[in-house]
Design a protein around this motif. Structure first.
Motif, PDB file in Angstrom:
ATOM      1  N   TYR A  91      33.243  30.737  44.927  1.00 32.96           N
ATOM      2  CA  TYR A  91      33.298  32.015  45.632  1.00 32.96           C
ATOM      3  C   TYR A  91      34.702  32.269  46.173  1.00 32.96           C
ATOM      4  O   TYR A  91      35.258  33.356  46.014  1.00 32.96           O
ATOM      5  N   PHE A  92      35.289  31.253  46.798  1.00 38.86           N
ATOM      6  CA  PHE A  92      36.637  31.419  47.328  1.00 38.86           C
ATOM      7  C   PHE A  92      37.659  31.606  46.203  1.00 38.86           C
ATOM      8  O   PHE A  92      38.612  32.374  46.350  1.00 38.86           O
ATOM      9  N   ASP A  93      37.483  30.907  45.097  1.00 40.29           N
ATOM     10  CA  ASP A  93      38.363  31.117  43.939  1.00 40.29           C
ATOM     11  C   ASP A  93      38.272  32.555  43.448  1.00 40.29           C
ATOM     12  O   ASP A  93      39.275  33.183  43.109  1.00 40.29           O
ATOM     13  N   THR A  94      37.054  33.075  43.419  1.00 39.93           N
ATOM     14  CA  THR A  94      36.852  34.466  42.989  1.00 39.93           C
ATOM     15  C   THR A  94      37.515  35.428  43.956  1.00 39.93           C
ATOM     16  O   THR A  94      38.184  36.381  43.538  1.00 39.93           O
ATOM     17  N   LEU A  95      37.350  35.187  45.253  1.00 43.38           N
ATOM     18  CA  LEU A  95      38.006  36.047  46.243  1.00 43.38           C
ATOM     19  C   LEU A  95      39.513  36.041  46.057  1.00 43.38           C
ATOM     20  O   LEU A  95      40.173  37.076  46.161  1.00 43.38           O
ATOM     21  N   SER A  96      40.047  34.866  45.786  1.00 44.50           N
ATOM     22  CA  SER A  96      41.485  34.729  45.570  1.00 44.50           C
ATOM     23  C   SER A  96      41.934  35.541  44.369  1.00 44.50           C
ATOM     24  O   SER A  96      42.923  36.280  44.428  1.00 44.50           O
ATOM     25  N   THR A  97      41.213  35.406  43.278  1.00 47.81           N
ATOM     26  CA  THR A  97      41.565  36.121  42.053  1.00 47.81           C
ATOM     27  C   THR A  97      41.426  37.625  42.238  1.00 47.81           C
ATOM     28  O   THR A  97      42.301  38.389  41.851  1.00 47.81           O
ATOM     29  N   VAL A  98      40.316  38.027  42.823  1.00 51.26           N
ATOM     30  CA  VAL A  98      40.081  39.459  43.026  1.00 51.26           C
ATOM     31  C   VAL A  98      41.090  40.017  44.008  1.00 51.26           C
ATOM     32  O   VAL A  98      41.626  41.107  43.813  1.00 51.26           O
ATOM     33  N   GLY A  99      41.389  39.250  45.057  1.00 50.00           N
ATOM     34  CA  GLY A  99      42.364  39.710  46.047  1.00 50.00           C
ATOM     35  C   GLY A  99      43.738  39.915  45.450  1.00 50.00           C
ATOM     36  O   GLY A  99      44.477  40.813  45.846  1.00 50.00           O
ATOM     37  N   ALA A 100      44.064  39.112  44.457  1.00 49.52           N
ATOM     38  CA  ALA A 100      45.363  39.249  43.794  1.00 49.52           C
ATOM     39  C   ALA A 100      45.448  40.553  43.018  1.00 49.52           C
ATOM     40  O   ALA A 100      46.531  41.037  42.715  1.00 49.52           O
ATOM     41  N   SER A 133      44.044  43.394  44.168  1.00 48.68           N
ATOM     42  CA  SER A 133      43.854  44.460  45.150  1.00 48.68           C
ATOM     43  C   SER A 133      42.479  45.117  45.076  1.00 48.68           C
ATOM     44  O   SER A 133      42.355  46.319  45.262  1.00 48.68           O
ATOM     45  N   LEU A 134      41.460  44.334  44.806  1.00 48.02           N
ATOM     46  CA  LEU A 134      40.095  44.844  44.837  1.00 48.02           C
ATOM     47  C   LEU A 134      39.432  44.371  46.122  1.00 48.02           C
ATOM     48  O   LEU A 134      39.836  43.377  46.718  1.00 48.02           O
ATOM     49  N   ILE A 135      38.386  45.061  46.520  1.00 46.91           N
ATOM     50  CA  ILE A 135      37.691  44.702  47.753  1.00 46.91           C
ATOM     51  C   ILE A 135      36.312  44.171  47.405  1.00 46.91           C
ATOM     52  O   ILE A 135      35.578  44.774  46.637  1.00 46.91           O
ATOM     53  N   LEU A 136      35.966  43.013  47.983  1.00 46.14           N
ATOM     54  CA  LEU A 136      34.645  42.402  47.815  1.00 46.14           C
ATOM     55  C   LEU A 136      33.990  42.283  49.167  1.00 46.14           C
ATOM     56  O   LEU A 136      34.653  41.992  50.167  1.00 46.14           O
ATOM     57  N   GLU A 137      32.697  42.487  49.209  1.00 45.80           N
ATOM     58  CA  GLU A 137      31.959  42.261  50.441  1.00 45.80           C
ATOM     59  C   GLU A 137      32.057  40.772  50.767  1.00 45.80           C
ATOM     60  O   GLU A 137      31.849  39.923  49.904  1.00 45.80           O
TER      61      GLU A 137
END
Length: 115
Positions: free
Chosen positions: A72-81, A83-87
């Protein structure tokens, strides 16, 4: 006229052979993906079993929870790179955990894959 007929037949054969080759390539690609997924599952099963044995008191569920949180944290990192927003809240992680448990940790017959 006869030459045109032969040319048309040759074009037809070429198209059929190209379609067959493409179908075979897609089949082989699918087999590769299936093998890759099987290797991932086997690796996870092995890691969970080893960790559970080596860390006193750790259950396979504990290990899967750690792996899920890590993913989950890896996904947040990738998505954050990107500039997308995840709940992002504990309920989201818990919901994701339940979904993964239902989807990935059981085979088609309902048997627990970690057992």
């Amino acid at each position: 006229k006869e030459a045109a007929s032969h040319q048309a037949e040759a074009d037809k054969v070429r198209q059929v052979k190209n379609a067959e080759a493409e179908a075979e390539a897609r089949y082989l690609s699918g087999m590769g993906v299936a093998r890759q997924r099987m290797a991932i599952v086997q690796g996870l099963q092995s890691s969970v079993a080893e960790f559970s044995q080596e860390v006193e008191g750790a259950t396979p569920k504990d290990v899967m929870d750690i792996l899920l949180l890590s993913q989950y944290f890896d996904t947040l990192s990738t998505v954050g790179a990107n500039s997308l927003i995840l709940e992002h809240d504990p309920a989201t992680v818990a919901k994701l955990q339940r979904q993964v448990g239902v989807s990935f940790l059981r085979d088609g017959s309902g048997k627990d894959l970690l057992s």
